[in-house]
Design an enzyme around this catalytic site. Structure first.
Site, PDB file in Angstrom:
ATOM      1  N   SER A 183       0.878  -1.321  -0.114  1.00 29.64           N
ATOM      2  CA  SER A 183       0.066   0.180   0.110  1.00 29.64           C
ATOM      3  C   SER A 183       0.946   1.185   0.023  1.00 29.64           C
ATOM      4  O   SER A 183       1.639   1.459  -0.823  1.00 29.64           O
ATOM      5  CB  SER A 183      -1.048  -0.049   1.257  1.00 29.64           C
ATOM      6  OG  SER A 183      -1.731   0.913   1.217  1.00 29.64           O
ATOM      7  N   ASP A 238      -1.265   1.570  -3.859  1.00 24.23           N
ATOM      8  CA  ASP A 238      -2.120   0.468  -4.404  1.00 24.23           C
ATOM      9  C   ASP A 238      -3.487   1.047  -4.835  1.00 24.23           C
ATOM     10  O   ASP A 238      -4.260   0.175  -5.237  1.00 24.23           O
ATOM     11  CB  ASP A 238      -2.158  -0.810  -3.338  1.00 24.23           C
ATOM     12  CG  ASP A 238      -3.078  -0.367  -2.317  1.00 24.23           C
ATOM     13  OD1 ASP A 238      -3.185   0.705  -1.894  1.00 24.23           O
ATOM     14  OD2 ASP A 238      -3.490  -1.356  -1.868  1.00 24.23           O
ATOM     15  N   ASP A 260      -2.627   6.468  -3.468  1.00 22.28           N
ATOM     16  CA  ASP A 260      -1.318   5.727  -2.734  1.00 22.28           C
ATOM     17  C   ASP A 260      -0.765   4.678  -3.835  1.00 22.28           C
ATOM     18  O   ASP A 260      -1.470   4.453  -4.740  1.00 22.28           O
ATOM     19  CB  ASP A 260      -1.632   5.221  -1.472  1.00 22.28           C
ATOM     20  CG  ASP A 260      -2.605   4.135  -1.167  1.00 22.28           C
ATOM     21  OD1 ASP A 260      -3.446   4.001  -2.347  1.00 22.28           O
ATOM     22  OD2 ASP A 260      -2.668   3.356  -0.248  1.00 22.28           O
TER      23      ASP A 260
END
Length: 445
Positions: free
Chosen positions: A102, A243, A241
């Site tokens: 992430s 992901d 971000d």
């Protein structure tokens, strides 16, 4: 519920090359997950990833483990986390796997699982996978081994899905937007979505090289986006971000618009259209300003534990549709099954297009209280939150704030960090209080 050994608040995560983010463990994890998740009969698992260089290594190991358990792996290549949730449903797969850490730096990576319904796995299923991990790895008969395939049109399918969440009667024509894709999984998705809906799009953070994900770009660091919005004289900026499950926005004056504000705009627009179902779920970190702003509109508000999985659980319990974390996880359950940065941004832009108001005006109804977050790294065998000195420092600040503020100390679910949050009416005072507690934590690590 027993304590999970490997799974944190957002899957299995850590530094690449260190347990559990190793090829050996990923092989075993793929096998264990395959044994638990093969319930529907399709025997297919989707595997997506972000742009980290380690994704190649980890997806190969996972595929081997799944094959040994008799399941087929279907690769999508770099895709946002919410895209895998969506595609898992449409392909009627047993499960979806996302290889991503992430918002973390490139040297971290992790594994997230989605159920066949496109939702994150319940604790009970994660515990079942952990139980399998304790058993010796076995292999099905040769004729039953899983195959591997690639989904070549995954990006196009998800682009069309995202566009479908934007009202068909509206357009982004006339809007100049800067997109920051964090050199992550949205780099080849988001620009097409916004351009095809009519916006004039400028991009940054769209040149991933395997190691630059989240590096001074994206939802965790919007300074580059703020500067570019001002330089381009754009109407707004959108940052994802690594992901793509988080989104932070920037208005035309360069002001940051966080997840709390985004959820507020979406809720108010839903109320305006007469489509709001229930209220809004935030977390313990949600700014008090959001709670007060929603109250002024007559919209109920509730706090869940920190972590989008807990926001989702409370939404499902209450039958509500909108939830968010101020870090940018925004869930709109009448559109998606998990946090989706692109879809959340489109709901805000739908309000911009429908009302003719700019992003700054849409946020004016909500005044954020000064909130300071200090992160303190600690060693895994130490628990500073049990220290009498830390507890005394926290109590001292709480007494000074009274009912005009809050203090929250918690361990990160994804990194060895203690998060110290202080919220109150005065920015300088809040900053000083947060540093005071953070120093106490450091001294007791």
């Amino acid at each position: 519920m027993a304590e999970r050994k490997y799974f944190g608040t957002d899957g299995v995560r850590g530094k690449v090359g260190e347990f559990p983010i190793t090829p050996e463990f990923m092989l075993k994890l793929g096998w264990a997950a395959g044994r638990v998740l093969s319930q529907q009969g399709t025997r297919k698992v989707l595997i997506g990833k972000d742009t980290r260089i380690s994704g190649y290594m980890l997806e190969s190991a996972l595929e081997s483990g799944l094959s040994a358990a008799g399941l087929e792996a279907a690769f999508t290549g770099p895709m946002p986390t919410p895209a895998i949730a969506y595609l898992t449903q449409t392909f009627r797969a047993e499960a979806g796997i996302v290889i991503s850490a992430s918002h973390n730096p490139h040297y971290d990576n992790g594994i997230k699982f989605f159920s066949s319904e496109g939702t994150k796995l319940p604790d009970a299923v994660e515990l079942a996978i952990e139980a399998e991990l304790e058993k010796p790895l076995t292999c099905v008969e040769s004729a039953e081994l899983g195959k591997a395939s690639r989904i070549n049109d995954a990006a196009g399918r998800y682009i069309e899905f995202c566009k479908g969440t934007f009202p068909s009667a509206l357009s982004l024509s006339g809007l100049k937007i800067v997109l920051d894709c964090a050199h992550g999984a949205t780099y080849h998705i988001a620009p097409s979505v916004f351009r095809e809906l009519g916006a004039e799009v400028t991009t940054i953070g769209c040149a991933p090289n395997g190691t630059n994900i989240n590096d001074k770009v994206g939802a965790t660091d919007v300074r580059a986006l703020q500067q570019r919005v001002l330089e381009e004289k754009a109407d707004l900026g959108v940052a994802f971000d690594g992901d793509g499950d988080r989104v932070i926005m920037v208005d035309h004056l360069g002001n940051k618009v966080d997840g709390d504000q985004i959820a507020y705009i979406i809720a108010r627009e839903s109320l305006r259209r007469g489509e709001l179902k229930g209220g809004v779920v935030g977390t313990l970190m949600t700014n008090m300003g959001m709670e007060l702003a929603l109250k002024s509109l007559g919209i109920p508000f509730a706090r869940a534990k920190v972590g989008d999985r807990y926001v989702m659980e409370m939404l499902q319990e209450k039958g509500w549709r909108i939830g968010a974390e101020n870090s940018g996880h925004v869930i709109v359950l009448d559109k998606v099954t998990t946090g989706d940065g692109i879809v959340a941004a489109l709901q805000v832009l739908a309000s911009v297009a429908a009302t003719g108001m700019d992003l700054k005006t849409l946020t004016d109804g909500m005044t954020l209280l000064p909130q300071v977050l200090e992160n303190v790294r600690f060693k895994g065998d130490v628990d500073p939150l049990q220290s009498e000195a830390v507890l005394a420092a926290k109590a001292n600040v709480e007494e000074k704030l009274g009912e005009k503020g809050r203090v929250l100390l918690r361990k990160s679910g994804t990194e060895p960090l203690i998060r110290v949050m202080v919220e109150g009416p005065d920015a300088e005072t809040v900053k000083a209080y947060a540093l005071e507690i953070a120093e106490a934590v450091k001294a007791n690590c």
